[in-house]
Design a protein around this motif. Structure first.
Motif, PDB file in Angstrom:
ATOM      1  N   VAL A   4       0.862  -1.186   0.000  1.00 48.09           N
ATOM      2  CA  VAL A   4       0.000   0.000   0.000  1.00 48.09           C
ATOM      3  C   VAL A   4       0.891   1.226   0.000  1.00 48.09           C
ATOM      4  CG1 VAL A   4      -1.930  -1.145   1.149  1.00 48.09           C
ATOM      5  CG2 VAL A   4      -0.218   0.024   2.525  1.00 48.09           C
ATOM      6  N   THR A  51      -0.082   8.075   1.165  1.00 48.00           N
ATOM      7  CA  THR A  51      -0.489   9.274   0.440  1.00 48.00           C
ATOM      8  C   THR A  51      -0.596  10.513   1.325  1.00 48.00           C
ATOM      9  OG1 THR A  51      -2.813   8.657   0.726  1.00 48.00           O
ATOM     10  CG2 THR A  51      -1.724   7.954  -1.316  1.00 48.00           C
ATOM     11  N   SER A  96      -5.088  -1.894  10.259  1.00 52.42           N
ATOM     12  CA  SER A  96      -5.360  -1.502   8.876  1.00 52.42           C
ATOM     13  C   SER A  96      -6.865  -1.303   8.751  1.00 52.42           C
ATOM     14  CB  SER A  96      -4.878  -2.579   7.902  1.00 52.42           C
ATOM     15  OG  SER A  96      -3.482  -2.702   7.948  1.00 52.42           O
ATOM     16  N   ASN A 153     -10.460   0.426   6.828  1.00 48.13           N
ATOM     17  CA  ASN A 153     -11.147   0.960   5.658  1.00 48.13           C
ATOM     18  C   ASN A 153     -12.241   1.886   6.176  1.00 48.13           C
ATOM     19  OD1 ASN A 153     -11.836   1.471   3.057  1.00 48.13           O
ATOM     20  ND2 ASN A 153     -12.726  -0.534   2.628  1.00 48.13           N
ATOM     21  N   ALA A 174     -14.821   7.478   2.846  1.00 51.61           N
ATOM     22  CA  ALA A 174     -14.013   8.597   2.356  1.00 51.61           C
ATOM     23  C   ALA A 174     -14.388   9.915   3.022  1.00 51.61           C
ATOM     24  CB  ALA A 174     -14.163   8.713   0.836  1.00 51.61           C
ATOM     25  N   VAL A 181     -12.365   9.807   6.462  1.00 51.51           N
ATOM     26  CA  VAL A 181     -10.991   9.330   6.619  1.00 51.51           C
ATOM     27  C   VAL A 181     -10.081  10.407   7.203  1.00 51.51           C
ATOM     28  CG1 VAL A 181     -10.313   9.866   4.228  1.00 51.51           C
ATOM     29  CG2 VAL A 181      -9.113   8.068   5.501  1.00 51.51           C
ATOM     30  N   GLN A 236      -2.780   7.938   5.808  1.00 50.96           N
ATOM     31  CA  GLN A 236      -3.709   7.558   4.760  1.00 50.96           C
ATOM     32  C   GLN A 236      -2.918   6.820   3.678  1.00 50.96           C
ATOM     33  OE1 GLN A 236      -6.729   9.690   1.582  1.00 50.96           O
ATOM     34  NE2 GLN A 236      -6.290  10.761   3.497  1.00 50.96           N
ATOM     35  N   LEU A 267      -3.095   4.073  -0.031  1.00 51.78           N
ATOM     36  CA  LEU A 267      -3.819   3.622  -1.213  1.00 51.78           C
ATOM     37  C   LEU A 267      -3.690   2.112  -1.291  1.00 51.78           C
ATOM     38  CD1 LEU A 267      -5.336   4.384  -3.835  1.00 51.78           C
ATOM     39  CD2 LEU A 267      -3.113   4.487  -4.963  1.00 51.78           C
ATOM     40  N   GLN A 304      -7.090  -1.133   2.145  1.00 50.27           N
ATOM     41  CA  GLN A 304      -7.398  -0.261   3.268  1.00 50.27           C
ATOM     42  C   GLN A 304      -7.023   1.165   2.898  1.00 50.27           C
ATOM     43  OE1 GLN A 304      -4.978  -2.501   2.882  1.00 50.27           O
ATOM     44  NE2 GLN A 304      -3.587  -2.521   4.628  1.00 50.27           N
ATOM     45  N   ASN A 305      -7.557   2.146   3.632  1.00 54.97           N
ATOM     46  CA  ASN A 305      -7.183   3.526   3.331  1.00 54.97           C
ATOM     47  C   ASN A 305      -6.580   4.263   4.525  1.00 54.97           C
ATOM     48  OD1 ASN A 305      -9.494   3.934   4.847  1.00 54.97           O
ATOM     49  ND2 ASN A 305     -10.672   4.900   3.214  1.00 54.97           N
TER      50      ASN A 305
END
Length: 348
Positions: A133, A136, A237, A239, A242, A245, A263, A265, A268-269
């Motif tokens: 992942v 970001t 981890s 999710n 959006a 988040v 955060q 990608l 999971q986010n």
């Protein structure tokens, strides 16, 4: 044995890792030489060390990813040795959960990171599965974690003076050389840094202070397990919807126990690392997550069994630093800027 004085020195250097010994002494009510002597004793034993760490602005210049690996049990030791020897892999931990190993990866360009992700694993022994992942956005980094040993008034005496960051610039090979020397000794003097990099002490100081003030890099005080007073490391981890988040990333970042909130990608986010005294604390945070962001899901929970490498430092069975493999944070000049650079935010 770790004394209360040692714990206070470590906490002071977590707040201001390169502070003059006299300043640390004033904050703790001791002489500068006494502080320096105690620190050198800790460092010589591998109980505590100071090293460069990516700063809140690092993602505007470099790249980072978290990698989880599963492997054949009989190949664990060989695999860990190979991972620890690779400079790009900053931290290597044996963990519980669906994967065996958790690794963080740093690269100075998108192309370099892609080369690591696509090419570095073919020759690794025993790998049966990997999950990558990409980081970001950072809400909190381990360099911001504090043990809380110092009384608040003394901690405030160690705080760095706030100043607006300088304009963005392209770090170069001299910056990279100075970082490599700081990785070996984060308390090295300006004269020692300048001599090792072929410049004057004044130039070394100006360059180091510039990239620290810019937020590209920071300095971090790490310790062995003996100094961590029974804290246990757990990563979640998550999710998260959006719309929530950012708020959840900041929620975790505000917890005293939070070492990392990032955060990412992937499936999971959000990845969160907590240092807790009791694993049951994690359930409380999960209940709060469900309350603050309905619809969130925990993709995995991982407790660290043993850390073999932490931000370039090679650790023995008791978590003492026994060597260093400097991270390739800055290889070339200029940096390759990536598309999300303009929207990357520092930790809150």
């Amino acid at each position: 044995m770790i004394s209360e004085m040692d714990l206070e020195i470590v906490n002071a250097l977590q707040i201001n890792p390169r502070a003059d010994w006299s300043r640390v002494g004033d904050a703790l009510g001791l002489s500068g030489p006494t502080i320096a002597r105690r620190w050198h004793a800790l460092a010589d034993q591998g109980l505590a060390w100071i090293t460069p760490s990516p700063g809140p602005r690092y993602l505007s210049a470099g790249w980072s990813a978290f990698i989880q690996l599963s492997s054949v049990p009989g190949e664990h030791e060989a695999l860990i040795r190979r991972l620890c020897a690779e400079p790009a892999f900053g931290t290597v931990s044996l963990v519980s959960g669906p994967h065996d190993l958790f690794v963080d990866c740093f690269a100075s360009s998108h192309e370099e990171l892609m080369a690591i992700v696509t090419g570095s694993f073919a020759d690794l022994p025993g790998v049966t599965r990997r999950e990558v992942v990409f980081v970001t956005q950072l809400y909190r980094q381990a360099s911001e974690w504090r043990s809380g040993t110092l009384e608040p008034a003394r901690a405030r005496l160690m705080a760095k003076e706030s100043a607006p960051p300088p304009p963005a610039y392209a770090p170069d090979r001299l910056d990279a050389s100075l970082l490599e020397e700081l990785a070996r000794d984060g308390r090295a003097s300006w004269a020692e840094l300048g001599s090792a990099s072929g410049v004057s002490p004044q130039t070394a100081r100006r360059r180091v202070e510039r990239f620290l003030a810019s937020g590209y890099m920071t300095m971090r005080c790490d310790t062995s397990v003996a100094v961590q007073q029974g804290l246990r490391e757990v990563s979640l981890s998550l999710n998260v919807p959006a719309t929530h988040v950012d708020s959840i990333g900041r929620y975790f970042a505000g917890l005293p126990s939070c070492r990392l909130s990032a955060q990412v990608l992937g499936a999971q986010n959000l990845v969160v690392t907590l240092w807790v005294r009791d694993y049951l604390e994690v359930q409380g945070h999960e209940r709060e997550l469900a309350s603050r962001a309905p619809g969130s899901a925990v993709i995995s929970r991982q407790a660290v069994v043993r850390t073999y490498k932490r931000l370039g430092h090679l650790l023995d069975e008791s978590g003492r630093s026994r060597g260093v493999v400097p991270l390739p944070l800055w290889r070339e000049a200029p940096f390759c800027r990536h598309p999300c650079a303009a929207r990357v935010a520092g930790p809150s």
